[in-house]
Design a protein around this motif. Sequence first.
Motif, PDB file in Angstrom:
ATOM      1  N   ALA A   1       8.740  -8.526   0.455  1.00 46.13           N
ATOM      2  CA  ALA A   1       8.404  -7.140   0.783  1.00 46.13           C
ATOM      3  C   ALA A   1       9.497  -6.143   0.434  1.00 46.13           C
ATOM      4  N   GLY A   2      10.661  -6.622  -0.056  1.00 43.27           N
ATOM      5  CA  GLY A   2      11.762  -5.720  -0.359  1.00 43.27           C
ATOM      6  C   GLY A   2      12.873  -5.854   0.654  1.00 43.27           C
ATOM      7  N   ASP A   3      13.921  -5.025   0.491  1.00 48.91           N
ATOM      8  CA  ASP A   3      15.075  -5.124   1.379  1.00 48.91           C
ATOM      9  C   ASP A   3      15.179  -3.887   2.258  1.00 48.91           C
ATOM     10  N   LEU A   4      15.630  -4.130   3.479  1.00 50.96           N
ATOM     11  CA  LEU A   4      15.880  -3.051   4.431  1.00 50.96           C
ATOM     12  C   LEU A   4      17.326  -2.606   4.274  1.00 50.96           C
ATOM     13  N   GLY A   5      17.528  -1.621   3.428  1.00 51.92           N
ATOM     14  CA  GLY A   5      18.880  -1.157   3.173  1.00 51.92           C
ATOM     15  C   GLY A   5      18.885   0.326   2.898  1.00 51.92           C
ATOM     16  N   LEU A   6      19.903   0.784   2.192  1.00 51.07           N
ATOM     17  CA  LEU A   6      19.974   2.188   1.811  1.00 51.07           C
ATOM     18  C   LEU A   6      18.955   2.466   0.703  1.00 51.07           C
ATOM     19  N   GLY A   7      18.278   3.606   0.770  1.00 55.88           N
ATOM     20  CA  GLY A   7      17.251   3.919  -0.211  1.00 55.88           C
ATOM     21  C   GLY A   7      16.051   3.001  -0.096  1.00 55.88           C
ATOM     22  N   CYS A   8      15.698   2.650   1.108  1.00 53.49           N
ATOM     23  CA  CYS A   8      14.635   1.670   1.361  1.00 53.49           C
ATOM     24  C   CYS A   8      13.261   2.243   1.010  1.00 53.49           C
ATOM     25  N   ASN A   9      12.350   1.357   0.608  1.00 54.53           N
ATOM     26  CA  ASN A   9      10.976   1.731   0.321  1.00 54.53           C
ATOM     27  C   ASN A   9      10.333   2.324   1.579  1.00 54.53           C
ATOM     28  N   PRO A  10       9.850   3.574   1.534  1.00 58.94           N
ATOM     29  CA  PRO A  10       9.225   4.161   2.724  1.00 58.94           C
ATOM     30  C   PRO A  10       8.063   3.328   3.258  1.00 58.94           C
ATOM     31  N   LYS A  11       7.352   2.628   2.375  1.00 60.35           N
ATOM     32  CA  LYS A  11       6.233   1.820   2.841  1.00 60.35           C
ATOM     33  C   LYS A  11       6.718   0.584   3.606  1.00 60.35           C
ATOM     34  N   LEU A  12       7.887   0.057   3.257  1.00 62.28           N
ATOM     35  CA  LEU A  12       8.448  -1.047   4.023  1.00 62.28           C
ATOM     36  C   LEU A  12       8.894  -0.557   5.397  1.00 62.28           C
ATOM     37  N   ILE A  13       9.457   0.645   5.447  1.00 57.51           N
ATOM     38  CA  ILE A  13       9.837   1.230   6.733  1.00 57.51           C
ATOM     39  C   ILE A  13       8.614   1.362   7.634  1.00 57.51           C
ATOM     40  N   ALA A  14       7.524   1.869   7.066  1.00 55.61           N
ATOM     41  CA  ALA A  14       6.298   2.023   7.850  1.00 55.61           C
ATOM     42  C   ALA A  14       5.764   0.663   8.303  1.00 55.61           C
ATOM     43  N   ARG A  15       5.874  -0.321   7.439  1.00 54.33           N
ATOM     44  CA  ARG A  15       5.384  -1.665   7.772  1.00 54.33           C
ATOM     45  C   ARG A  15       6.212  -2.266   8.911  1.00 54.33           C
ATOM     46  N   ALA A  16       7.534  -2.080   8.860  1.00 52.19           N
ATOM     47  CA  ALA A  16       8.389  -2.609   9.916  1.00 52.19           C
ATOM     48  C   ALA A  16       8.092  -1.942  11.258  1.00 52.19           C
ATOM     49  N   ARG A  17       7.852  -0.640  11.230  1.00 50.29           N
ATOM     50  CA  ARG A  17       7.556   0.069  12.475  1.00 50.29           C
ATOM     51  C   ARG A  17       6.205  -0.339  13.051  1.00 50.29           C
ATOM     52  N   ALA A  18       5.272  -0.694  12.175  1.00 48.68           N
ATOM     53  CA  ALA A  18       3.927  -1.057  12.642  1.00 48.68           C
ATOM     54  C   ALA A  18       3.806  -2.527  13.023  1.00 48.68           C
ATOM     55  N   ALA A  19       4.819  -3.334  12.721  1.00 46.43           N
ATOM     56  CA  ALA A  19       4.734  -4.776  12.977  1.00 46.43           C
ATOM     57  C   ALA A  19       4.571  -5.050  14.471  1.00 46.43           C
ATOM     58  N   ASP A  20       3.711  -5.999  14.777  1.00 52.45           N
ATOM     59  CA  ASP A  20       3.566  -6.409  16.177  1.00 52.45           C
ATOM     60  C   ASP A  20       4.347  -7.686  16.476  1.00 52.45           C
ATOM     61  N   LEU A  21       5.068  -8.198  15.481  1.00 50.29           N
ATOM     62  CA  LEU A  21       6.008  -9.298  15.663  1.00 50.29           C
ATOM     63  C   LEU A  21       7.055  -9.215  14.557  1.00 50.29           C
ATOM     64  N   VAL A  22       8.307  -9.053  14.930  1.00 46.14           N
ATOM     65  CA  VAL A  22       9.417  -9.045  13.975  1.00 46.14           C
ATOM     66  C   VAL A  22      10.301 -10.243  14.308  1.00 46.14           C
ATOM     67  N   ILE A  23      10.386 -11.190  13.364  1.00 50.87           N
ATOM     68  CA  ILE A  23      11.259 -12.353  13.532  1.00 50.87           C
ATOM     69  C   ILE A  23      12.481 -12.134  12.650  1.00 50.87           C
TER      70      ILE A  23
END
Length: 427
Positions: free
Chosen positions: A256-278
């Motif tokens: 899904a990509g990396d959570l870093g600087l200049g991150c994909n906005p869609k990955l940010i949205a996906r992380a916020r919407a997750a109902d389980l983050v491992i």
Amino acid sequence: MTRPAPQAPNTAARRLVETLIVNGVDRVFCVPGESYLAVLDALADVRDCIQVITCRHEAGAANMAEAYGKLTGKPGVCMVTRGPGATHAAIGVHTAHQDSTPMLLFVGQIALKDRGRGAFQEVDYREVFGGLAKWATELESPARTVEIVERGIATALQGRRGPVVIALPEDLLEEDGGPPPARPVTPARAGLDPAVLAGIGVRLARAERPLLVVGGSGWTVEAAHALADWAERLGIPVSGSFRRKDLIANDRPNYAGDLGLGCNPKLIARARAADLVIAVGARLGENPTQGYTLFDRAHTAQVLVHLHPGPEELGRVWPTALAAVADNSLAAEALTTLQPGRTWDEGTAAHAEYLTFSTPVPVTGRVNLAECIAHLNTALPADAVITNGAGNFAAWLHRFYRHRACRTQLAPTSGAMGYGFPAAIGA
């Protein structure tokens, strides 16, 4: 010219070098100095076992050692002289601390008998490096040399990995070094609590929008591949933490990509919407959490499963639904035994978003850096190691280069400038 007589075989300097050899150290990066000449002499006598890389600046030597430790999983070893030599090397210690890299910095020190007098280049290394290193100490009894070095190796490798600084008073190095090392250090590794694993299984079976985040150090290639295979079979999206995108091959159909600087906005949205983050190994610090705005504390208390080798990182910022101290590789291997009895389509959708985001974009200038970086994807072999220091230029590399193998990214999560070139030499 008559060759000087060799040192006695049991000096503290020789015991130090013997301990490195027993523990598999085969390379040392250094700037030579008179304060630890006895150690250099001992290294010269074992040049068939340990290669000494002589550098011209301590920052470069420390960065090389850090990069070597990051790639191999063994402590990178750096040796510098006292005072300015040690403070120049502090940048590598800071990077090793932020990046959870095993590293040993040996610093030549003034004579023990002169300590506290403000002697030439005198520094209290416990005080100076106390906040940068996992452990900073000074050899005070030559007979304890093996003990101190072995403890340094164990400290660098156990829990959350990191740097250790050991100062070596010059007047002790040619004294009796005590008994030789008996065996290599075997670092302790915590396995994942079966009760926590069972709890993860229950939560995973109920989740509709799971996300797996991997980061940290100490991973074996086998464990990273096994976890990637497991997540791919289940269709769970996998993200790398800041500058850890090489842990999972970026061409995996669920990457899904990396959570870093200049991150994909869609990955940010996906992380916020997750109902389980491992999160396995990731500290979830400032950069991967977008300045601590990616999550809400009340939300993580319901959805975050945090697995990390360092207990001090659990609950440090984010409340968790489940948390456990565990070695990253052992935790990953345990997760692969879970069979939730279902699969997800989220992985395919997340990877499609990643491919779109990492495809070159048009620019108005004559040189399109996105296309230059994308060209490397086809021009370089899969196991090419990419190194970079800090700066906004790195965003092009992180966004458009697709890592295809473990241990192919050397980039400082500390944000250290000037890291890329010495890291390449270390690699």
